[in-house]
Scaffold this motif. Sequence first.
Motif, mmCIF file in Angstrom:
data_model
loop_
_atom_site.group_PDB
_atom_site.id
_atom_site.type_symbol
_atom_site.label_atom_id
_atom_site.label_comp_id
_atom_site.label_asym_id
_atom_site.label_seq_id
_atom_site.Cartn_x
_atom_site.Cartn_y
_atom_site.Cartn_z
ATOM 1 N N LEU A 130 -2.069 7.187 -6.876
ATOM 2 C CA LEU A 130 -3.031 6.122 -6.633
ATOM 3 C C LEU A 130 -4.425 6.727 -6.639
ATOM 4 O O LEU A 130 -4.695 7.691 -5.911
ATOM 5 N N LEU A 149 2.204 2.117 -3.449
ATOM 6 C CA LEU A 149 1.262 2.638 -4.435
ATOM 7 C C LEU A 149 1.227 4.167 -4.452
ATOM 8 O O LEU A 149 0.674 4.767 -5.371
ATOM 9 N N HIS A 150 1.814 4.792 -3.447
ATOM 10 C CA HIS A 150 1.823 6.256 -3.350
ATOM 11 C C HIS A 150 3.069 6.804 -4.036
ATOM 12 O O HIS A 150 4.168 6.778 -3.471
ATOM 13 N N ARG A 151 2.898 7.285 -5.269
ATOM 14 C CA ARG A 151 4.015 7.783 -6.065
ATOM 15 C C ARG A 151 3.690 9.185 -6.567
ATOM 16 O O ARG A 151 2.718 9.372 -7.299
ATOM 17 N N ARG A 167 -1.667 10.585 -4.319
ATOM 18 C CA ARG A 167 -2.917 9.843 -4.095
ATOM 19 C C ARG A 167 -4.073 10.788 -4.355
ATOM 20 O O ARG A 167 -4.032 11.963 -3.985
ATOM 21 N N PHE A 186 0.835 -1.198 0.000
ATOM 22 C CA PHE A 186 0.000 0.000 0.000
ATOM 23 C C PHE A 186 0.870 1.248 0.000
ATOM 24 O O PHE A 186 0.605 2.204 -0.737
ATOM 25 N N PRO A 215 -6.665 -1.672 -6.995
ATOM 26 C CA PRO A 215 -5.848 -2.443 -6.052
ATOM 27 C C PRO A 215 -6.081 -2.074 -4.598
ATOM 28 O O PRO A 215 -5.768 -2.841 -3.692
#
Length: 265
Positions: free
Chosen positions: A18, A11-13, A217, A8, A38
């Motif tokens: 996200l 997923l923060h890019r 996000r 999790f 996801p």
Amino acid sequence: MIERRAAFHALHRAGRPLLLPNAWDHASAAALAARGHPAIGTTSLGVAATAGLPDGTAATAGETLALARRLARMPVLLSVDVEAGFSDDPVEVAEYVAELAGAGVVGINLEDGRADGTLADTEVAAAKIVAVKAAVPELFVNARTDTWWLGVDDPLPQTLARARAYRLAGADGIFVPGTVDLATLRILTERIDAPVNALYQPGGPGLAELGGAGAARVSTGSLLFRAALGAALAAADAVRDGGSTMPGGLPSYAEVQALVLTDGD
């Protein structure tokens, strides 16, 4: 669970955000998971309204925990909106969040807005983060500051100051709902040393534009719940008024039934 929480986090890019859609019950979460998302969040407004309770008043701790226990069984990463932690006592907040983590939750939203429309003291909000991270170190704590949401004067410096305090307390991400101005968002993402969460707003910048401003996000908040409620009203009006037009994309009975039968049990 350590691997799921790490997934999790990953997923923060910044720049490739996200998209975190927010569900309010089992069916909405299962449908979103089936569409390939996801990770899924919950919306406190949707959970509260579904239970016939007001949002933002610490009234839905039981409903939120019960929903999290159902949704965490799904093959999807789950983040839960816990309002302000359902308590002003950091120890109680940490104990509650530990229950969520034990159920399989990988992240939470923890906000500093109060039911009376004011912001909590920065020290109080930070103390909750410290307690939660001490109890569940790997959990992704998305610290939400309502500086823009509540319309405080000169929100940018207050937002940056709170973001610094929450990061020092251990927050993994900073959520700043209420502003979708790209120039402002770019300042926030450049000056906050953590993934920044933006709230999508209809008519505002799209996912790619928010990502271009550095967001890591993008959440939908209560939008999906309100859209579903609006579609239900539109369908009822069409039946009452003798119309034949229904909202597009209606799932069949069998498709909804299948969501229940394939939720990971």
